[in-house]
Design an enzyme around this catalytic site. Structure first.
Site, PDB file in Angstrom:
ATOM      1  N   GLN A  59      44.400  42.612  40.257  1.00  0.00           N
ATOM      2  CA  GLN A  59      44.578  44.060  40.425  1.00  0.00           C
ATOM      3  C   GLN A  59      45.912  44.542  39.845  1.00  0.00           C
ATOM      4  OE1 GLN A  59      41.887  45.428  42.639  1.00  0.00           O
ATOM      5  NE2 GLN A  59      42.410  47.297  41.540  1.00  0.00           N
TER       6      GLN A  59
ATOM      7  N   LYS B 140      45.235  45.002  36.101  1.00  0.00           N
ATOM      8  CA  LYS B 140      44.230  46.058  35.916  1.00  0.00           C
ATOM      9  C   LYS B 140      44.860  47.426  36.141  1.00  0.00           C
ATOM     10  CE  LYS B 140      40.548  45.237  38.181  1.00  0.00           C
ATOM     11  NZ  LYS B 140      39.396  45.115  39.065  1.00  0.00           N
TER      12      LYS B 140
ATOM     13  N   ASP C 253      35.157  47.726  48.159  1.00  0.00           N
ATOM     14  CA  ASP C 253      34.817  46.577  47.290  1.00  0.00           C
ATOM     15  C   ASP C 253      33.504  46.055  47.881  1.00  0.00           C
ATOM     16  OD1 ASP C 253      36.100  44.709  45.073  1.00  0.00           O
ATOM     17  OD2 ASP C 253      35.240  43.357  46.536  1.00  0.00           O
TER      18      ASP C 253
ATOM     19  N   ASN D  93      27.130  48.893  44.521  1.00  0.00           N
ATOM     20  CA  ASN D  93      27.745  50.075  43.911  1.00  0.00           C
ATOM     21  C   ASN D  93      27.925  49.922  42.403  1.00  0.00           C
ATOM     22  OD1 ASN D  93      30.724  51.070  43.025  1.00  0.00           O
ATOM     23  ND2 ASN D  93      29.624  52.643  44.149  1.00  0.00           N
TER      24      ASN D  93
ATOM     25  N   LYS E 191      45.152  43.932  47.633  1.00  0.00           N
ATOM     26  CA  LYS E 191      43.737  43.735  47.957  1.00  0.00           C
ATOM     27  C   LYS E 191      43.649  43.290  49.407  1.00  0.00           C
ATOM     28  CE  LYS E 191      39.611  43.875  45.990  1.00  0.00           C
ATOM     29  NZ  LYS E 191      39.083  44.697  44.890  1.00  0.00           N
TER      30      LYS E 191
ATOM     31  N   LYS F  97      47.640  49.166  45.503  1.00  0.00           N
ATOM     32  CA  LYS F  97      46.336  49.820  45.388  1.00  0.00           C
ATOM     33  C   LYS F  97      45.293  48.767  45.096  1.00  0.00           C
ATOM     34  CE  LYS F  97      43.691  53.417  45.071  1.00  0.00           C
ATOM     35  NZ  LYS F  97      42.900  52.807  46.164  1.00  0.00           N
TER      36      LYS F  97
ATOM     37  N   SER G 150      40.136  56.254  41.451  1.00  0.00           N
ATOM     38  CA  SER G 150      40.864  56.256  42.726  1.00  0.00           C
ATOM     39  C   SER G 150      42.254  56.875  42.549  1.00  0.00           C
ATOM     40  CB  SER G 150      41.017  54.835  43.274  1.00  0.00           C
ATOM     41  OG  SER G 150      39.874  54.448  43.994  1.00  0.00           O
TER      42      SER G 150
HETATM   43  P1  NDP Z   1      28.536  45.828  46.774  1.00  0.00           P
HETATM   44  O1  NDP Z   1      28.778  45.252  48.110  1.00  0.00           O
HETATM   45  O2  NDP Z   1      28.160  47.260  46.661  1.00  0.00           O
HETATM   46  O3  NDP Z   1      27.423  44.962  46.003  1.00  0.00           O
HETATM   47  C1  NDP Z   1      27.610  43.603  45.789  1.00  0.00           C
HETATM   48  C2  NDP Z   1      26.366  43.055  45.126  1.00  0.00           C
HETATM   49  O4  NDP Z   1      26.629  41.740  44.675  1.00  0.00           O
HETATM   50  C3  NDP Z   1      25.168  42.965  46.050  1.00  0.00           C
HETATM   51  O5  NDP Z   1      23.994  43.126  45.317  1.00  0.00           O
HETATM   52  C4  NDP Z   1      25.293  41.553  46.603  1.00  0.00           C
HETATM   53  O6  NDP Z   1      24.072  40.997  47.036  1.00  0.00           O
HETATM   54  C5  NDP Z   1      25.792  40.820  45.387  1.00  0.00           C
HETATM   55  N1  NDP Z   1      26.587  39.657  45.806  1.00  0.00           N
HETATM   56  C6  NDP Z   1      27.713  39.674  46.547  1.00  0.00           C
HETATM   57  N2  NDP Z   1      28.140  38.429  46.780  1.00  0.00           N
HETATM   58  C7  NDP Z   1      27.259  37.629  46.190  1.00  0.00           C
HETATM   59  C8  NDP Z   1      27.147  36.231  46.062  1.00  0.00           C
HETATM   60  N3  NDP Z   1      28.052  35.411  46.630  1.00  0.00           N
HETATM   61  N4  NDP Z   1      26.107  35.747  45.355  1.00  0.00           N
HETATM   62  C9  NDP Z   1      25.196  36.575  44.774  1.00  0.00           C
HETATM   63  N5  NDP Z   1      25.251  37.905  44.857  1.00  0.00           N
HETATM   64  C10 NDP Z   1      26.263  38.416  45.552  1.00  0.00           C
HETATM   65  O7  NDP Z   1      29.882  45.531  45.920  1.00  0.00           O
HETATM   66  P2  NDP Z   1      30.397  46.248  44.604  1.00  0.00           P
HETATM   67  O8  NDP Z   1      29.257  46.631  43.749  1.00  0.00           O
HETATM   68  O9  NDP Z   1      31.387  47.264  45.004  1.00  0.00           O
HETATM   69  O10 NDP Z   1      31.231  45.059  43.913  1.00  0.00           O
HETATM   70  C11 NDP Z   1      30.639  44.146  42.983  1.00  0.00           C
HETATM   71  C12 NDP Z   1      31.722  43.477  42.164  1.00  0.00           C
HETATM   72  O11 NDP Z   1      32.472  44.490  41.454  1.00  0.00           O
HETATM   73  C13 NDP Z   1      32.778  42.691  42.953  1.00  0.00           C
HETATM   74  O12 NDP Z   1      33.214  41.595  42.179  1.00  0.00           O
HETATM   75  C14 NDP Z   1      33.929  43.689  43.086  1.00  0.00           C
HETATM   76  O13 NDP Z   1      35.171  43.046  43.297  1.00  0.00           O
HETATM   77  C15 NDP Z   1      33.861  44.349  41.703  1.00  0.00           C
HETATM   78  N6  NDP Z   1      34.509  45.631  41.618  1.00  0.00           N
HETATM   79  C16 NDP Z   1      34.140  46.671  42.435  1.00  0.00           C
HETATM   80  C17 NDP Z   1      34.754  47.896  42.310  1.00  0.00           C
HETATM   81  C18 NDP Z   1      34.296  49.092  43.088  1.00  0.00           C
HETATM   82  O14 NDP Z   1      34.775  50.206  42.773  1.00  0.00           O
HETATM   83  N7  NDP Z   1      33.410  48.970  44.043  1.00  0.00           N
HETATM   84  C19 NDP Z   1      35.884  48.105  41.369  1.00  0.00           C
HETATM   85  C20 NDP Z   1      36.129  46.969  40.499  1.00  0.00           C
HETATM   86  C21 NDP Z   1      35.477  45.785  40.657  1.00  0.00           C
HETATM   87  P3  NDP Z   1      23.800  40.756  48.627  1.00  0.00           P
HETATM   88  O15 NDP Z   1      23.556  42.138  49.170  1.00  0.00           O
HETATM   89  O16 NDP Z   1      22.621  39.866  48.683  1.00  0.00           O
HETATM   90  O17 NDP Z   1      25.058  40.135  49.177  1.00  0.00           O
END
Ligand code: NDP
Length: 462
Positions: A127, A130, A182, A257, A142, A106, A394
């Site tokens: 993961q 977690k 993600d 997100n 993943k 997962k 999830s």
């Molecule tokens: P999204 O794609 O919804 O958002 C990612 C955000 O982070 C965007 O604002 C993006 O900006 C920014 N970002 C991504 N890469 C970079 C980078 N290299 N430098 C600067 N900013 C960056 O992703 P999520 O919100 O889903 O995920 C965010 C984090 O949370 C990740 O580490 C993910 O692994 C973790 N996570 C997510 C979960 C989920 O349920 N979605 C669960 C657990 C952890 P831009 O648009 O400019 O790229």
């Protein structure tokens, strides 16, 4: 779980266990060259395990730790797709099925140009622990691709998702491997992926993906769960110190997100989120982030945080290229990506009076920055505990799917709150039991490890 350890033992373990873990890490680096993110994630966990292996040597038998560091299966595949002009592109797809001792693999799918095997393996490794901490019977995996959804039309994203699933479908299933979203994979992408899976297999198998729309098998609160869960974890850390989250000023990085629903829960609990960011810069809003405007720009228009500053008025300033950690605040919730908060940022946060840092993203705080925070007495919640709310909901979505059931928003939110409190408490108690009180890193790593290691041991040499 063992009660063999006591708080009087050496929290660093014995010299022998420390040496064995150090040589295991050397070997891991040798056998997995050019995978720095995976090395970093493995090092952080292995570093924590010496006391538990000294107290419970049976958990190191039959090369158990070596097996844990080696994925059960790694799938790398070609993803050819056509853009709107008819040009063909070739991306690379990944799914690392790391450990299924506790349940089906997962973990999410990440679509971002920086995705490579190292990134997917670091995320898959994290993961495992977690998912074990949630107590919900899920293994660790993943996946993703180096595809960049930014600037692509809906039709292009759909064709890419269909091409990706055309290969992935043969490796997943509701009892085998259950991907989710993600970075770069949200509700739109999960919809396209699920549609293609259904078309190829001719099966209504809702439990094969999570993060689905609520009208067709998705769970209430899944979209919000990671951000909400992280704020609940932060509130627990503060409560343990006799402090309250209400009235605190918070820094949030990212604007996807996790960041959006972190801001929402902070505001619900009476704190004020001052910032959000993207890869081009950040916004600081002295009145607090306007959530409706942020959602409109990011979720509806798929715009940038600079658009937010333009439309918000005088309270908001856009800082191109900067980092949110420059802004003084009480708490920080990094919610963008790995290694986004370094030692210099941590020193700036400490000078600004930060009380707690809780990771919404995976591995956003570098090891050097973690040391700075710990030495300054800042409460620090590692992602594998603090952001487990997403995968926990999830798992609740999978439960609803297997019972063909739909739970109320209130029920899922209550369950999420219970899971986050339990994760907090097991990390706290485990850290105390192994002689590192208040250290959520060792608490999370050891508690997750014990659950997985006990299951692996019981299931024999596989
Ligand atoms: P999204 O794609 O919804 O958002 C990612 C955000 O982070 C965007 O604002 C993006 O900006 C920014 N970002 C991504 N890469 C970079 C980078 N290299 N430098 C600067 N900013 C960056 O992703 P999520 O919100 O889903 O995920 C965010 C984090 O949370 C990740 O580490 C993910 O692994 C973790 N996570 C997510 C979960 C989920 O349920 N979605 C669960 C657990 C952890 P831009 O648009 O400019 O790229």
């Amino acid at each position: 779980m063992s009660t063999a350890a006591t708080s009087t033992q050496d929290p660093r373990g014995t010299q022998q266990t420390r040496d064995a873990l150090a040589s295991l890490h050397d070997e891991l680096v040798r056998r997995n060259p050019a995978q720095p993110e995976f090395h970093q994630a493995a090092h952080e966990v292995l570093e924590s395990l010496a006391p538990v292996l000294a107290a419970r040597p049976e958990l190191a038998e039959a090369a158990l730790v070596e097996r844990l560091c080696e994925p059960e299966r790694q799938i790398v595949f070609r993803v050819p797709w056509q853009d709107d002009k008819g040009r063909t592109h070739v991306n690379r797809g990944y799914r690392v099925e790391f450990n299924s001792a506790l349940g089906p693999y997962k973990g999410g799918l990440r679509f971002h140009p920086s995705v490579n095997l190292s990134v997917v393996k670091f995320l898959g490794f994290e993961q495992i622990f977690k998912n074990a901490l949630t107590g919900l019977g899920i293994g660790g995996g993943k996946g993703g691709s180096d595809f960049d959804p930014h600037g692509k039309s809906d039709a292009e994203v759909m064709r890419f998702c269909q091409a990706f699933m055309t290969e992935l479908h043969r490796h997943i299933g509701d009892h085998t491997d259950v991907p989710a979203g993600d970075i770069g994979v949200g509700g739109r992408e999960i919809g396209y992926l699920f549609g293609q899976y259904r078309r190829i297999t001719n099966r209504w198998e809702t439990g094969v993906l999570t993060g689905k729309g609520t009208g067709w098998g998705g769970s209430a609160i899944r979209t919000e769960a990671t951000g909400y869960g992280n704020v609940l974890f932060l509130a627990e850390m503060l409560r343990k110190r006799g402090e309250d989250l209400a009235g605190r000023q918070a820094l949030v990085s990212g604007s996807g997100n996790v960041a959006i629903y972190t801001v929402e829960k902070l505001h619900q609990l009476g704190a004020v989120a001052l910032t959000v960011s993207d890869s081009r810069g950040y916004v600081v809003d002295e009145k607090g982030i306007d959530l409706d405007l942020l959602k409109q720009i990011k979720e509806v228009e798929r715009g940038r945080v600079s658009d937010y500053a333009e439309r918000r008025g005088a309270s908001a300033t856009y800082v191109p290229g900067g980092s949110v950690w420059e802004v003084p605040a009480d708490v920080a919730l990094p919610s963008a990506t790995q290694n986004e908060l370094n030692a210099a940022d941590a020193e700036t946060l400490v000078r600004g009076g930060v009380r707690a840092v809780s990771e919404g993203a995976n591995m956003p705080v570098t090891p050097e920055a973690v040391r700075v925070l710990k030495e300054a007495g800042v409460a620090y919640g590692p992602g594998k505990a603090a952001n487990a709310g997403g995968v926990a909901v999830s798992a609740l979505e999978m439960r609803q799917n297997s019972g063909r059931d739909t739970w109320s928003r209130e029920r899922v939110e209550n369950e999420l709150a219970t899971v986050m409190r339990d994760i907090h408490d097991v990390c706290w108690e485990t850290a105390e039991r192994y002689g590192t009180p208040g250290d959520y890193v060792s608490g999370a790593n050891i508690a997750g490890f014990e659950r997985v290691a006990e299951a692996m041991r019981a299931q024999g040499l596989i």
